[in-house]
Design an enzyme around this catalytic site. Sequence first.
Site, mmCIF file in Angstrom:
data_model
loop_
_atom_site.group_PDB
_atom_site.id
_atom_site.type_symbol
_atom_site.label_atom_id
_atom_site.label_comp_id
_atom_site.label_asym_id
_atom_site.label_seq_id
_atom_site.Cartn_x
_atom_site.Cartn_y
_atom_site.Cartn_z
ATOM 1 C CE LYS A 1 -3.971 -2.176 2.325
ATOM 2 N NZ LYS A 1 -4.928 -2.002 3.465
ATOM 3 C CE1 TYR B 1 -9.499 -2.375 0.640
ATOM 4 C CE2 TYR B 1 -8.617 -0.687 -0.812
ATOM 5 C CZ TYR B 1 -8.419 -1.740 0.063
ATOM 6 O OH TYR B 1 -7.151 -2.156 0.354
ATOM 7 C CG ASN C 1 -3.592 -1.926 6.916
ATOM 8 O OD1 ASN C 1 -3.507 -1.569 5.755
ATOM 9 N ND2 ASN C 1 -4.581 -2.667 7.369
ATOM 10 C CG HIS D 1 -5.443 -6.185 -0.073
ATOM 11 N ND1 HIS D 1 -6.642 -5.991 0.562
ATOM 12 C CD2 HIS D 1 -5.647 -7.174 -0.991
ATOM 13 C CE1 HIS D 1 -7.541 -6.827 0.047
ATOM 14 N NE2 HIS D 1 -6.974 -7.554 -0.893
ATOM 15 C CD GLU E 1 -9.343 -8.749 -3.079
ATOM 16 O OE1 GLU E 1 -10.225 -8.457 -2.254
ATOM 17 O OE2 GLU E 1 -8.219 -9.189 -2.752
HETATM 18 P P1 IDP Z 1 -8.043 -6.344 6.081
HETATM 19 O O1 IDP Z 1 -7.237 -5.475 5.121
HETATM 20 O O2 IDP Z 1 -7.213 -6.803 7.248
HETATM 21 O O3 IDP Z 1 -8.761 -7.469 5.376
HETATM 22 P P2 IDP Z 1 -10.614 -5.003 6.220
HETATM 23 O O4 IDP Z 1 -11.522 -5.070 7.406
HETATM 24 O O5 IDP Z 1 -10.988 -5.795 4.994
HETATM 25 O O6 IDP Z 1 -9.157 -5.394 6.728
HETATM 26 O O7 IDP Z 1 -10.475 -3.476 5.850
HETATM 27 C C1 IDP Z 1 -9.878 -3.080 4.624
HETATM 28 C C2 IDP Z 1 -8.911 -1.946 4.908
HETATM 29 O O8 IDP Z 1 -9.634 -0.826 5.389
HETATM 30 C C3 IDP Z 1 -7.872 -2.222 5.986
HETATM 31 O O9 IDP Z 1 -6.756 -2.956 5.521
HETATM 32 C C4 IDP Z 1 -7.501 -0.817 6.430
HETATM 33 O O10 IDP Z 1 -6.616 -0.193 5.487
HETATM 34 C C5 IDP Z 1 -8.861 -0.127 6.361
HETATM 35 N N1 IDP Z 1 -9.555 -0.187 7.652
HETATM 36 C C6 IDP Z 1 -10.202 -1.255 8.194
HETATM 37 N N2 IDP Z 1 -10.724 -0.957 9.391
HETATM 38 C C7 IDP Z 1 -10.417 0.337 9.634
HETATM 39 C C8 IDP Z 1 -10.679 1.222 10.734
HETATM 40 O O11 IDP Z 1 -11.314 0.885 11.740
HETATM 41 N N3 IDP Z 1 -10.178 2.495 10.609
HETATM 42 C C9 IDP Z 1 -9.488 2.912 9.508
HETATM 43 N N4 IDP Z 1 -9.213 2.108 8.458
HETATM 44 C C10 IDP Z 1 -9.669 0.838 8.521
HETATM 45 MG MG MG Z 2 -10.244 -7.403 3.920
#
Ligand code: IDP
Ligand code: MG
Length: 139
Positions: A11, A51, A114, A117, A128
Amino acid sequence: MSGKRTFTMIKPDAVESGNIGNILQMISNAGFSIKAMKFTQLSEERAKAFYAVHAERPFYGKLVDYMSSGPIVAAILEKDNAVEDFRTLIGSTDPAEAAEGTIRKIYAESKGRNAVHGSDSDENAKIEGEFHFYANEVI
Ligand code: IDP
Ligand code: MG
């Protein structure tokens, strides 16, 4: 046991901080091989589409802004049990909760920014991968 392929993105935060090489090294050391890879950038529209499943979540707007804010690396990876093993390698969504030694624990800035992905199912890995690559770009 999940299938043999998963999809990943390095990312914008991890590209910006110069960690493409370190993250690819960790992916390779964990036994994944690269079947397709590109350095690219998502437009706002493409980030929204990628997304779309999170459209109703409160963080969706910020997520779209972040994911379209700079270049990313997109890749299709292969290994037995790829989806599950890759989720283990990257760690929890929030680096504060991620296990020691995981990619997100080491490189993620925050729950939003983070670093990487990883697809959450075989079905989404296929969707994807096809979002980013044409069939003739995949080995
Ligand atoms: P994942 O990437 O671990 O599968 P998901 O719940 O699918 O997590 O969420 C997609 C992306 O959205 C996350 O990787 C992160 O970048 C962002 N995200 C998820 N939850 C939060 C949150 O509570 N605050 C801000 N960003 C979030
Ligand atoms: Mg996810």
